[in-house]
Structures are given as C-alpha cells and as structure tokens.
Design an enzyme around this catalytic site. Structure first.
Site: not given
Ligand code: NDP
Ligand code: GDR
Length: 340
Positions: A9, A137, A158, A12-14, A162, A135, A90, A86
C-alpha cells in the site's frame, strides 16, 4: 547495517508519508504497487528516482494482496527487516458495494502475508517485524471513548475484514512468537487524502467553490463524529511500534471528537465561505449501517511509545484547505491557459 523495509500500500496516503519517514531514517525502502492502466504512484513520484540514474533508495515491485505467490516472491527477493502492511480497499461505504473483494484483500490478504512471513522466517532463520494497519472502524458501534480494551462491534464489511486481520495477527503472534503489532489508528487525513473521503471531499470543494469551478457539494450524514488527526503524525506511531522490545497493539488517536458538520464549518470559514450556501444532502452517500461516534483514548501509545501528535485539528483543517485552494487556483489557471 542499512535496515530494509517493505511497504504494502505504498502508493496510498499513509504509504507516502511512511516512505518519507523511513528514507529520512536511512532505511532502504521497497514498496508494492498494483498494476494499473494509468500511473497510480502520484503520491510517491516526488521520492522515486530512476534506479538507472541514482541507485535504489526506494524500489517498487508490482504485486497485489490477492496474489499470495507474487507476494512470497517479493518477500524472498527483498528480505526485509520490517514489513508495514497498509494495503487495503480502504473505503468504508464502497465496502458495502464490494464486500467480497474488500474481505479478500483486507482479511485474506493479511493472512497470505502472515503465512508467507512465517515460511520465510522458518526457511531463512531470519527475523522479520510486521506492522498491521488496523482501524477505529473495528470499534464501530461501541460507545466512545475507545481504547485497546474496548470490545469490537464492526459495522461494515471493511471493518469486519479489519477485525479478522487483527485477530489473525494476534493468533500468529501467540502461536509462533512472531513480532507483529496491530495499530488501531483513528481517522488521519492530509492534503494527500483520497478525494472520496469526507474531509478531502470537503476541502477540494472549498478550493473549487472559491476558485469558481464548482458550485454545489453533495454529502451524506453530517452528524457522524470522528477523531481526526494528521497522517504525517500517525505514521511515526507505526514505526515506533516496530522499535519496541515486545510486540503489542496500540490505539493511535487525538482524543477529540468533531462532527462532519464541525469540519464543514471550519473548512468553509477558513476560505471565507458559508457551507449552508453550497451543501446538498444526497442519500447515496449514506451507509447501510453507520458508525456514529469515534473518540480514541491513546494513553497507552503516548506512555509506552512516547508518541505525541504535532498537528492539531484546527491546523489540519487549515493545512488541507490552504493546499486545496492553491490546487484549485492552479487548475483554473491551466484551464484558462488551455482556452486562451
Ligand atoms: P489508501 O486508500 O490511501 O491506500 C491504500 C493502499 O492500498 C493504496 O496504495 C492502494 O493501491 C493499496 N491497495 C488497495 N488494494 C490493494 C490490493 N488488492 N493489493 C495491493 N495493494 C492494494 O489508504 P490509507 O493510506 O489512508 O490507509 C492505509 C491503511 O491504513 C489501510 O489499510 C487503511 O484501511 C488503514 N487505515 C487508514 C486510516 C485512515 O484514516 N487513513 C485509519 C485506520 C486504518 P492503489 O494506490 O493502487 O489504490
Ligand atoms: P471513514 O471515513 O468511513 O471514517 O473511514 P470517511 O471520510 O469516508 O467518512 C467519515 C464520515 O463522514 C460521513 N460522510 C461522508 N463520507 C464520505 N466518504 N463521503 C460523503 O459524502 C460523506 N458525507 C458524510 C460518513 O458517513 C462517515 O460517518 C476512514 C477510512 O480511511 C478507513 O479506511 C479508516 O479505517 C477509517 O477512516 C478510520
């Protein structure tokens, strides 16, 4: 000895913030990217250099968490000291449209990775430390504040995926003594956040409305409350987890709760606008089951890892709005130039 990190990942952002952090610490970084018909490495293009020209501080490999064999091959080739896992589908709302794929990548993808690491360690005698991206979540309907002892009550495919990944990781730690950490990270945002997540959707709209290239913004539930922090701060916590003597699980959060409406208020005000003049409610953006309120208690991470966020919530909103105002102005300028 240069440490070697492998990031799933990475595009991605992270992944992009983590790559910057690890390169600055002197790591050789390897990342897995998906084959796509268009370039999908925009977030790391500023770090990546052609290895023919400069030597490989950052090396990219094609792979997919649905393809366990390919991952094993990359693992054998890279022989990392640390893996940051990661990769995931998502987006929570989209996980209701694509539950099977979300679970395949999120839950089974993690299991494939853990099995590959297990075999690699047995066969090579090497030791590999693994970070798993969990997460908030997973807490779902559990009332706030949430910490490491809060019982999970996931509310989307999702989140269920996780939770499965979380327990796979704990099972491998307990069964084989592997160094695996679960990070339970609350929402973290940045100017690199995907544009369909609510914060970036709002700040992109603010920029474009101010530039005159957008008029309306359609949103779903404005009452949902989240604990939003800055992604650049949260990747530091991932790294810290893998530097400890013992593997463990940590909640990473700001400890504050704000509604989507609060975020709208602050973001539009930052640009001298009123959100009430521009926002429409569209049921398409509602979820079959919502997560109403998340607020993390990250005392354990702060005490044991020494982790502290540097960017406050108002600073985060301002950073994203300023970035997206500049971006929308550049878009308008190039549009005007093209039409000149
Ligand atoms: P993004 O959606 O920005 O990035 C996800 C990454 O996973 C991308 O690089 C994406 O590739 C990759 N990916 C998706 N599917 C696959 C696949 N089948 N095989 C290989 N790679 C895949 O997420 P974030 O960076 O925001 O989050 C990183 C991780 O942390 C995710 O697991 C997310 O679920 C989790 N998380 C995020 C939080 C947040 O607030 N940001 C909070 C808590 C957890 P591509 O670029 O090609 O799409
Ligand atoms: P979330 O983030 O579901 O918390 O997952 P998202 O920004 O998508 O939603 C946050 C809240 O805003 C409400 N909302 C909307 N959301 C989106 N995307 N689009 C809208 O138009 C909209 N209108 C209102 C949502 O209903 C929700 O309550 C993110 C992801 O990064 C996950 O991968 C991560 O695990 C969690 O954060 C922590």
């Amino acid at each position: 000895m240069t440490k070697i990190a492998l990031i799933t990942g990475i595009s991605g952002q992270d992944g992009s913030y983590l790559t910057e952090l690890l390169l600055a610490k002197g790591y050789a970084v390897h990342g897995i990217v998906r084959r796509s018909s268009n370039f999908n490495t925009q977030r790391i293009d500023h770090i990546y250099h052609d290895p023919h020209e400069t030597g490989p501080a950052l090396t990219l490999h094609f792979g997919d968490m649905a393809d366990g064999t390919g991952f094993r091959r990359i693992l054998e080739l890279v022989r990392p000291d640390e893996i940051y896992h990661l990769a995931a589908q998502s987006h929570v709302r989209i996980s209701f449209d694509m539950p099977e794929y979300t679970a395949d990548v999120g839950a089974l993808g993690t299991l494939r990775l853990l099995e590959a690491v297990r075999d690699h360690m047995t066969q090579s005698g090497r030791s590999v430390r693994v970070y798993i991206a969990g997460s908030s979540e997973m807490f779902g309907a559990a009332p706030p504040p949430q910490n490491e002892s809060t019982v999970f009550h996931p509310r989307s495919p999702y989140a269920v995926a996780k939770v499965a990944a979380h327990y796979f990781a704990i099972n491998y730690r307990e069964s084989y003594g592997h160094f695996i950490c679960n990070g339970i990270l609350f929402n973290h945002e940045s100017p690199r956040r995907g544009e369909t997540f609510v914060t970036r959707k709002i700040t992109r709209a603010v920029g474009r409305i101010r530039a005159g290239s957008q008029k309306r913004l359609a949103l779903g539930n404005l009452d949902a409350k989240r604990d939003w922090g800055f992604a650049g701060d949260y990747v530091t916590a991932m790294w810290l987890m893998l530097q400890q003597d013992q593997p463990d699980d940590y909640v990473v959060a700001m400890g504050e709760m704000h509604s989507v409406r609060d975020f709208l208020d602050m973001a539009f005000s930052e640009a001298g606008l009123h959100w009430q003049d521009h926002v429409d409610l569209d049921p398409r953006y509602l979820r079959p089951a919502e997560v109403d309120a998340l607020q993390g208690d990250s005392s354990k991470a702060r005490a044991q890892l020494g982790w502290m966020p540097r960017v406050s919530f108002p600073e985060l909103v301002k950073m994203m709005v300023q970035h997206d105002i500049n971006l929308a102005e550049r878009e308008m300028a190039s549009r005007n130039f093209a039409g000149a």
